[in-house]
Design an enzyme around this catalytic site. Structure first.
Site, PDB file in Angstrom:
ATOM      1  N   ILE A 126      -7.828 -39.403  -4.306  1.00 14.83           N
ATOM      2  CA  ILE A 126      -6.877 -39.211  -5.392  1.00 14.83           C
ATOM      3  C   ILE A 126      -7.455 -39.858  -6.639  1.00 14.83           C
ATOM      4  CG2 ILE A 126      -4.490 -39.511  -6.150  1.00 14.83           C
ATOM      5  CD1 ILE A 126      -4.745 -37.916  -3.547  1.00 14.83           C
ATOM      6  N   CYS A 127      -7.458 -39.120  -7.730  1.00 20.18           N
ATOM      7  CA  CYS A 127      -7.892 -39.658  -9.023  1.00 20.18           C
ATOM      8  C   CYS A 127      -9.305 -40.255  -8.913  1.00 20.18           C
ATOM      9  CB  CYS A 127      -6.863 -40.673  -9.515  1.00 20.18           C
ATOM     10  SG  CYS A 127      -6.997 -41.130 -11.253  1.00 20.18           S
TER      11      CYS A 127
END
Length: 228
Positions: A126-127
């Site tokens: 994520i990210c």
């Protein structure tokens, strides 16, 4: 007629000091609403989710303190049980320290990458968690994404990993999420854009392991509508 036993997938979410709160609570919230019976009151859950961390208490970036479910040391002993590993992002200095120190978290990710299993596993970032994956070399030859403000940085990280470990060039693009396909060992790589993009990526992951209708139901319970 015998009852059909539904598969429960074991999910590990790797935590570390400074991890972005929404990067791991978002996917946790999504997966906790995915069920075989589409019943939010009494769900027949698809995913068993555990926070993995080096320390019992982890202070996230906001700061919020979260308790782990299992230590990295103990999770390493049952590595073959994990079907999915989710790696959240965090501030750049935190990510750099995690990678450069070659600590427990980084070693656990590499062990998960190298663990052989007879069925498909999923590694999802994520990210800025993609920077951690990229530094291991696992993104070589893949199409990937990260926060839209960090795309050039991820390109540089993947280029360095290619020089260090070999493999094909990594294509970094702006997207809500990207399914990079399977590695040679049969592990699926999914990377998401920044923060809220993790909702989209996790709903996609849920559709892979269950069905699109189950994923859609979870989104409805969350009252989440993905940006067009």
């Amino acid at each position: 007629m015998a009852a059909v036993i539904q598969r429960v997938f074991d999910v590990g979410i790797l935590l570390y000091p400074g991890a972005d709160l929404l990067d791991f609570t978002g996917p946790h919230g999504v997966l906790s609403h995915v069920s075989y019976n589409n019943n939010p009151v009494s769900p027949d859950r698809v995913f068993s989710i555990r926070f993995i961390a080096a320390h019992e208490d982890i202070t996230a970036s906001d700061p919020v303190t979260v308790k782990r479910h299992i230590s990295i040391a103990d999770a390493s002993k049952e590595l073959e049980n994990f079907d999915i590993l989710i790696v959240p992002g965090g501030p750049s200095p935190v990510i750099s320290e995690l990678v450069n120190s070659n600590g427990q978290e980084y070693q656990f990710i590499k062990a998960f990458i190298n663990e052989s299993k007879n069925e498909e596993r999923i590694l999802m970032s994520i990210c800025s968690g993609a920077f951690i994956l990229g530094s291991t070399g696992v993104l070589a030859g893949k199409t990937v994404t990260t926060h839209s403000m960090a795309l050039d940085g991820l390109r540089a990280t993947c280029q360095k990993a290619t020089r260090d470990f070999g493999g094909g060039d990594t294509k970094v693009m702006k997207a809500r999420y990207v399914d990079g396909g399977l590695t040679k060992s049969g592990m699926r790589i999914i990377t998401s854009g920044g923060i809220s993009c993790g909702f989209d990526a996790t709903l996609y992951l849920a559709s892979l392991k269950t069905s699109q209708s189950a994923s859609n139901f979870a989104a409805m319970v969350l009252e989440y509508i993905a940006p067009v």
